[in-house]
Design an enzyme around this catalytic site. Structure first.
Site, short mmCIF file in Angstrom:
data_model
loop_
_atom_site.label_atom_id
_atom_site.label_comp_id
_atom_site.label_asym_id
_atom_site.label_seq_id
_atom_site.Cartn_x
_atom_site.Cartn_y
_atom_site.Cartn_z
N LYS A 1 0.86 -1.18 0.00
CA LYS A 1 0.00 0.00 0.00
C LYS A 1 0.90 1.23 0.00
O LYS A 1 1.39 1.66 1.03
CB LYS A 1 -0.94 0.02 1.21
N ARG B 1 -4.31 8.13 -5.33
CA ARG B 1 -5.02 7.17 -6.18
C ARG B 1 -5.47 7.88 -7.46
O ARG B 1 -5.98 9.00 -7.44
CB ARG B 1 -6.24 6.64 -5.42
N ARG C 1 -9.32 9.71 -7.80
CA ARG C 1 -10.35 8.71 -7.55
C ARG C 1 -11.74 9.34 -7.47
O ARG C 1 -12.75 8.65 -7.61
CB ARG C 1 -10.06 7.95 -6.26
N PHE D 1 -2.04 -1.20 -10.48
CA PHE D 1 -2.45 -2.48 -9.89
C PHE D 1 -3.69 -3.07 -10.53
O PHE D 1 -4.16 -4.14 -10.11
CB PHE D 1 -2.66 -2.36 -8.37
N LYS E 1 -7.48 -3.57 3.20
CA LYS E 1 -6.22 -2.89 3.48
C LYS E 1 -5.89 -3.04 4.96
O LYS E 1 -6.76 -2.90 5.82
CB LYS E 1 -6.28 -1.41 3.09
#
Length: 301
Positions: free
Chosen positions: A39, A44, A60, A125, A203
């Protein structure tokens, strides 16, 4: 001109990991294999290649990031039309110990002086689509194969996020002996689809933090000493004293948002900002200010 080559068009809803206290087992969920990724401490983002190889880069929440990351946009534009990828924008800085990820350095990418901009990588990812194909209902394992085939040879600002299928290795690398800029582990089932909010990623962080909305500040204008924040559950609380290195960035972000002072020296913000805070475990519910999150926008009330 719209074409069938671009089956997924940003902004798109992204899968958001949910917090967990324990790293999931290797056969999670439902007996499928598990992938563990570092992480990384960044922003993001979703990158896409539209018609005529026009690349876009969005946060995001859908905010435009192209002007801050032209090198990433250039690299994205070389990918096939219709590509949409999900990843983390990370600043890379050099010190006496070598290269490391530095979240704070990302803010310099908003400055006009490009000589002060840090190097970045877009650590990818997931792949959501390629030319003419929406991949979101394919298993993660197949999406990762597509993603690996898309990336250019190193060195490139487009890179795969560090990953493993070994739970023991992940814990040792990214929890016990984590490098600066690594916040913990994200676990994803290799059989899972990309269908938010149903898709469940987990997470596990080395420290438990929250994104909170700063609604007021107190202290010197330009260097606030305290912040009043609204937590995700809707309650408001005051932070403990803000560490000195974080006061100027918060002051700059709030300078043109200060309303008339209230009793006690608090200045309400006419437009809130987002900060990361750490919630204490004592009965007094202390809050520690961690840092500003310029990449996030406050949710509507």
């Amino acid at each position: 001109m719209v074409s069938d080559d671009v089956p997924v068009r940003p902004p798109v809803p992204v899968v958001r990991p949910v917090a967990a206290a324990v790293v999931p087992a290797e056969r999670w969920p439902a007996g499928g294999a598990t992938q563990y990724t570092a992480k990384l401490d960044g922003w993001r983002a979703v990158g896409a290649v539209l018609e005529d190889h026009r690349a876009v880069l969005l946060s995001r929440e859908g905010g435009r990031l192209e002007s801050h990351f032209p090198d990433v946009v250039e690299a994205l534009a070389a990918l096939p039309v219709g590509t949409v990828v999900d990843g983390e924008l990370c600043a890379i800085v050099e010190d006496e110990h070598g290269s490391r990820v530095d979240f704070g350095a990302l803010a310099r990418r908003r400055g006009r002086d490009r000589r002060r901009w840090p190097s970045v990588v877009f650590a990818l990812f997931d792949a959501l689509s390629i030319t003419g194909r929406d991949l979101r209902r394919m298993p993660l394992e197949e999406r990762l194969e597509v993603l690996a085939g898309l990336l250019p040879a190193p060195p490139s600002v487009l890179q795969l996020v560090p990953a493993t299928t070994s739970r023991e290795q992940a814990i040792e690398r990214w929890m016990n002996n984590r490098a600066p800029g690594v916040e913990g582990i994200v676990a994803r089932g290799l059989t899972t689809l990309y269908v938010p909010p149903r898709t469940r990623w987990v997470k596990v962080r080395t420290t438990d933090t929250l994104d909170a909305v700063v609604v007021a500040v107190s202290g010197p204008v330009g260097r606030p000493a305290y912040a009043m924040v609204r937590l995700p559950d809707g309650t408001e609380a005051r932070t403990s004293q803000i560490p000195s290195p974080h006061r100027i960035p918060l002051g700059r972000a709030t300078a043109d948002r200060l309303g008339p002072p209230l009793t006690g020296g608090w200045h309400p913000l006419t437009a809130p900002v987002v900060a990361e805070v750490q919630l204490g475990t004592t009965r007094h519910r202390t809050l520690r200010y961690v840092r500003l999150r310029p990449d996030l926008t406050p949710p509507p009330r």
